[in-house]
Design a protein around this motif. Structure first.
Motif, PDB file in Angstrom:
ATOM      1  N   LEU A 120      -5.203   2.294   0.814  1.00 25.03           N
ATOM      2  CA  LEU A 120      -4.201   1.895  -0.164  1.00 25.03           C
ATOM      3  C   LEU A 120      -4.844   1.689  -1.529  1.00 25.03           C
ATOM      4  O   LEU A 120      -6.059   1.551  -1.658  1.00 25.03           O
ATOM      5  CB  LEU A 120      -3.517   0.604   0.293  1.00 25.03           C
ATOM      6  N   GLY A 121      -3.996   1.652  -2.556  1.00 22.39           N
ATOM      7  CA  GLY A 121      -4.475   1.409  -3.907  1.00 22.39           C
ATOM      8  C   GLY A 121      -3.600   2.105  -4.922  1.00 22.39           C
ATOM      9  O   GLY A 121      -2.801   2.980  -4.588  1.00 22.39           O
ATOM     10  N   ARG A 122      -3.758   1.700  -6.170  1.00 23.69           N
ATOM     11  CA  ARG A 122      -3.000   2.328  -7.250  1.00 23.69           C
ATOM     12  C   ARG A 122      -3.477   3.767  -7.452  1.00 23.69           C
ATOM     13  O   ARG A 122      -4.495   4.190  -6.913  1.00 23.69           O
ATOM     14  CB  ARG A 122      -3.155   1.525  -8.540  1.00 23.69           C
ATOM     15  N   ASN A 123      -2.757   4.499  -8.281  1.00 23.24           N
ATOM     16  CA  ASN A 123      -3.144   5.873  -8.597  1.00 23.24           C
ATOM     17  C   ASN A 123      -4.503   5.900  -9.295  1.00 23.24           C
ATOM     18  O   ASN A 123      -4.801   5.055 -10.145  1.00 23.24           O
ATOM     19  CB  ASN A 123      -2.098   6.526  -9.501  1.00 23.24           C
ATOM     20  N   GLY A 124      -5.325   6.866  -8.932  1.00 23.04           N
ATOM     21  CA  GLY A 124      -6.584   7.080  -9.636  1.00 23.04           C
ATOM     22  C   GLY A 124      -7.736   6.193  -9.212  1.00 23.04           C
ATOM     23  O   GLY A 124      -8.762   6.157  -9.897  1.00 23.04           O
ATOM     24  N   ALA A 144      -0.782  -7.210  -2.090  1.00 28.36           N
ATOM     25  CA  ALA A 144       0.054  -6.142  -2.634  1.00 28.36           C
ATOM     26  C   ALA A 144       0.312  -6.337  -4.113  1.00 28.36           C
ATOM     27  O   ALA A 144       0.265  -5.389  -4.907  1.00 28.36           O
ATOM     28  CB  ALA A 144       1.365  -6.070  -1.866  1.00 28.36           C
ATOM     29  N   HIS A 145       0.573  -7.582  -4.514  1.00 31.50           N
ATOM     30  CA  HIS A 145       0.866  -7.852  -5.926  1.00 31.50           C
ATOM     31  C   HIS A 145      -0.369  -7.635  -6.796  1.00 31.50           C
ATOM     32  O   HIS A 145      -0.276  -7.057  -7.886  1.00 31.50           O
ATOM     33  CB  HIS A 145       1.343  -9.305  -6.082  1.00 31.50           C
ATOM     34  N   PHE A 158      -3.233  -5.777  -6.166  1.00 35.76           N
ATOM     35  CA  PHE A 158      -3.907  -4.481  -6.168  1.00 35.76           C
ATOM     36  C   PHE A 158      -2.996  -3.271  -6.039  1.00 35.76           C
ATOM     37  O   PHE A 158      -3.439  -2.148  -6.251  1.00 35.76           O
ATOM     38  CB  PHE A 158      -4.926  -4.434  -5.011  1.00 35.76           C
ATOM     39  N   LEU A 159      -1.721  -3.491  -5.667  1.00 31.98           N
ATOM     40  CA  LEU A 159      -0.866  -2.358  -5.362  1.00 31.98           C
ATOM     41  C   LEU A 159       0.381  -2.279  -6.220  1.00 31.98           C
ATOM     42  O   LEU A 159       1.033  -1.226  -6.257  1.00 31.98           O
ATOM     43  CB  LEU A 159      -0.456  -2.411  -3.882  1.00 31.98           C
ATOM     44  N   ALA A 160       0.761  -3.368  -6.896  1.00 33.90           N
ATOM     45  CA  ALA A 160       1.957  -3.339  -7.733  1.00 33.90           C
ATOM     46  C   ALA A 160       1.710  -2.474  -8.958  1.00 33.90           C
ATOM     47  O   ALA A 160       0.623  -2.477  -9.538  1.00 33.90           O
ATOM     48  CB  ALA A 160       2.355  -4.743  -8.143  1.00 33.90           C
ATOM     49  N   PHE A 161       2.764  -1.711  -9.349  1.00 35.56           N
ATOM     50  CA  PHE A 161       2.636  -0.805 -10.493  1.00 35.56           C
ATOM     51  C   PHE A 161       3.311  -1.412 -11.713  1.00 35.56           C
ATOM     52  O   PHE A 161       4.225  -2.201 -11.582  1.00 35.56           O
ATOM     53  CB  PHE A 161       3.263   0.552 -10.162  1.00 35.56           C
TER      54      PHE A 161
END
Length: 231
Positions: free
Chosen positions: A33-37, A225-226, A228-231
């Motif tokens: 998991l993780g944000r884009n890039g 999630a908030h 490291f994963l929220a956009f």
């Protein structure tokens, strides 16, 4: 089943992954998991030998595979479904599926058992060109092609991205079936956090090419999630 220790992966001289560690056990569903890039796709490509080079240790069933060319990794029954699916548009559905079998070490070139039960629409479209299918149908085709390899490990890069909602649930159900019923070890890059929570045995969150968080499904909290994963 599959383990990385202090893994660095490079495009040119620039490291994208920096000191990544993980261990996916036999029959586990392991989410990345993780944000884009942040390096999720690079991690899957590194496992398949599709970056410019790696440092560190990459092992499959206690065998070091870091120096093996991509075809040899496929022969060790690692299936890969890339982001964007990479369907050959001029090949028929049948031809696309059988392409996956060319990586088999035993030389068998045949339709994978049960695949048409998993994806009935492919049976109907067997002689249709892959490029004429919808995005969701192409994703089903990409999974079927990977299954023709007879994989013990399956790498899936955002398999529900850009898919119509009525197909997303079916693909998610197939992923669970492949893992829980067929015992295939799955490494899943996914943005759907609720789905990852439901099906994962373990997960890592990547941030700037490093592992920021690792744990089991219950450790994938709203706070994680908030942060490291929220956009």
């Amino acid at each position: 089943m599959l383990e990385a220790r202090d893994l660095y992966s490079f495009y040119g001289k620039s490291p994208v992954l920096q000191g990544v560690n993980f261990k996916a056990g036999k029959g586990e569903l392991f989410s990345i998991l993780g944000r884009n890039g942040v390096g999720k796709t690079t991690l899957l490509k590194s496992i398949m030998g599709l970056t410019d080079g790696i440092k560190g240790t990459l092992r499959l069933k206690e065998e070091s595979i870091g120096d093996l060319p991509t075809p040899e990794r496929a022969r060790r029954r690692i299936g890969y479904i890339p982001q964007g699916r990479a369907i050959i548009p001029r090949f028929t559905v049948k031809e696309n599926i059988l392409m996956g079998a060319f990586g088999r070490e035993d030389g068998r070139r045949e339709m994978p058992e049960g695949v048409l039960e998993l994806f009935p629409i492919l049976k109907e479209f067997m002689n249709r060109r892959g490029g004429d299918l919808s995005g969701g149908q192409q994703q089903q085709l990409a999974i079927a092609r990977a299954l023709a390899l007879g994989p013990e490990v399956l790498l899936l890069d955002e398999p529900t991205e850009g898919i119509q909602p009525n197909i997303v649930q079916q693909i998610e159900e197939v992923i669970v079936h492949l893992n829980k019923k067929m015992g295939i070890t799955i490494l899943l890059v996914e943005q759907n956090i609720p789905f990852a929570r439901r099906v994962s045995d373990k997960f890592i969150v990547l941030d700037k090419g490093r592992v920021a968080v690792a744990g089991s499904a219950e450790d994938l909290t709203d706070d994680v999630a908030h942060e490291f994963l929220a956009f």
